[in-house]
Design an enzyme around this catalytic site. Structure first.
Site, PDB file in Angstrom:
ATOM      1  CG  ASP A 118      -7.753  -4.353   2.440  1.00 54.20           C
ATOM      2  OD1 ASP A 118      -8.894  -4.354   2.927  1.00 54.20           O
ATOM      3  OD2 ASP A 118      -7.473  -3.744   1.392  1.00 54.20           O
ATOM      4  CG  ASP A 167      -1.033 -20.340   2.328  1.00 50.38           C
ATOM      5  OD1 ASP A 167      -0.566 -20.051   3.449  1.00 50.38           O
ATOM      6  OD2 ASP A 167      -0.374 -20.947   1.468  1.00 50.38           O
ATOM      7  CE  LYS A 178       2.465 -18.270   0.668  1.00 48.16           C
ATOM      8  NZ  LYS A 178       1.763 -19.528   0.907  1.00 48.16           N
ATOM      9  CG  ASP A 234     -13.291  -7.147   2.968  1.00 47.36           C
ATOM     10  OD1 ASP A 234     -12.995  -6.264   3.803  1.00 47.36           O
ATOM     11  OD2 ASP A 234     -13.809  -6.885   1.862  1.00 47.36           O
ATOM     12  CE1 TYR A 236      -2.786  -3.288   0.891  1.00 46.05           C
ATOM     13  CE2 TYR A 236      -4.391  -1.528   0.764  1.00 46.05           C
ATOM     14  CZ  TYR A 236      -4.085  -2.869   0.745  1.00 46.05           C
ATOM     15  OH  TYR A 236      -5.075  -3.795   0.589  1.00 46.05           O
TER      16      TYR A 236
END
Ligand code: NAI
Length: 334
Positions: free
Chosen positions: A227, A203, A170, A231, A123
């Site tokens: 982010d 994941d 990750k 959601d 970002y």
């Protein structure tokens, strides 16, 4: 009287802002709203979607309530939301996610707090076009920002009686960038022996969240995973219409729902104002208006318990109609 910056946003922003202002007003708390406009609508006159006056207003008032602002996808100006967080150094994005009464979902007792780093990662907006067929984005992670957000997560856990912080990365693939984020979390964890520390790859985390969300407590993530995962967490409790959020820095805080401007339902009086209202309730707690916050939350929960819902939750209420039902119950509590 407390002065608070209000950004009504665009899309469904003005509708949910109006509903929430009406509810706050009915609770008896007095707020002097410093209304500021931002986004595509102000570009023609002010040559920027985020004029300095907006930043100045939030800095002066120390607190803002913000509705979503549209960002053009794949082109156009940089996100006003990302820019605002960066300019005000609102480094912690806090997204508590728990079941609300009257909203039946697959899992009960979901109670997860997403702590998302808010200033860097992909970002940071460091992108370049190499040629017509190749583009690059830089994933920037620093020790300072990673340690600061890890400390925020552990301090939050301590203050709010949470048991565990789970860092999500990750780092098996992004060994340097996510590796640094992970190491900063590990080092910080050593200073908080009272809080359990856990590590998971993003994941696997998504799969575990969908299969067994009750195992998670506080999640600590870099910006992009935060982010996306927040959601996913919103989906666990009934969707974006109810998911609250806050952006917190050393000097100021901006409270805003997780969702965007929902252009597909904008202007139809269909939007669910709950996410914005839950964010506003936390804002009221933040400024010390705890009694008003408690009364509004009680009225909201009573409304939901009575089966009154907007269309996103399978109900028939309009945005303004739902707000009126909350106000009706609020008047009985007051
Ligand atoms: P979105 O969150 O606006 O909408 C996703 C889906 O959820 C849509 O089907 C929408 O109708 C539904 N939804 C969202 N909020 C709802 C509510 N309160 N009540 C009922 N249904 C609701 O995400 P989308 O479509 O990806 O993004 C639209 C725009 O919003 C984009 O320009 C994006 O950049 C911007 N955005 C702004 C944010 C902010 O201001 N903080 C955050 C996320 C997106």
């Amino acid at each position: 009287m407390k002065r608070i910056t209000l950004i009504k946003g665009d899309g469904i922003g003005p509708e949910i802002s109006e509903a929430v202002l009406k509810i706050i007003d009915s609770s008896g708390v007095s707020i002097d709203w410093d209304v500021q406009t931002a986004g595509a609508d102000v570009i023609a006159e002010e040559q920027t979607p985020l004029p300095d006056r907006v930043i100045k207003s939030v800095m002066e008032n120390g607190v803002a309530l913000k509705s979503p602002v549209t960002t053009p996808i794949g082109k156009g100006f940089r996100s006003v939301n990302v820019q605002l967080r960066k300019e005000l150094d609102l480094y912690a994005n806090l997204r508590p996610c728990y079941n609300l009464p009257g909203i039946k979902t697959r899992y009960d007792n979901v109670d997860i707090v997403v702590v998302r780093e808010n200033t860097e990662d992909l970002y940071a907006g460091i992108e370049r076009q190499i040629d017509d067929d190749t583009a690059e984005s830089i994933k920037r992670i620093t020790r300072a920002a990673s340690t600061r957000i890890a400390e925020f997560a552990f301090n939050y856990a301590l203050k709010n009686n949470r048991k565990e912080v789970c860092v999500v990365t990750k780092a098996n693939i992004c060994k340097l960038s996510d590796g640094l984020f992970l190491n900063c979390a590990r080092e910080t964890a050593e200073r908080f022996p009272q809080i359990r520390f856990r590590e998971i790859l993003v994941d696997n985390c998504c799969m575990q969240l969908v299969q067994n969300p009750n195992q998670f407590d506080v999640l600590l993530l870099p910006n992009l995973y935060g982010d996306i995962v927040s959601d996913l967490c919103a989906g666990l409790i009934g969707g974006l219409g109810i998911a609250q959020g806050a952006n917190i820095g050393e000097d100021c805080a901006v409270f805003e729902p997780v969702h965007g401007s929902a252009p597909d339902i904008a202007g139809q009086n269909k939007a669910n104002p709950t996410a914005m209202l839950m964010s506003a309730i936390e804002m009221l707690n933040y400024i010390g208006a705890n009694e008003a916050a408690f009364k509004i939350k009680t009225a909201l929960f009573e409304t939901l318990r009575a089966g009154i819902k907007t269309a996103d939750l399978g109900g028939e209420s309009s945005c303004s109609g739902f707000a009126d039902e909350i106000i009706k119950r609020l008047r009985c509590i007051i």
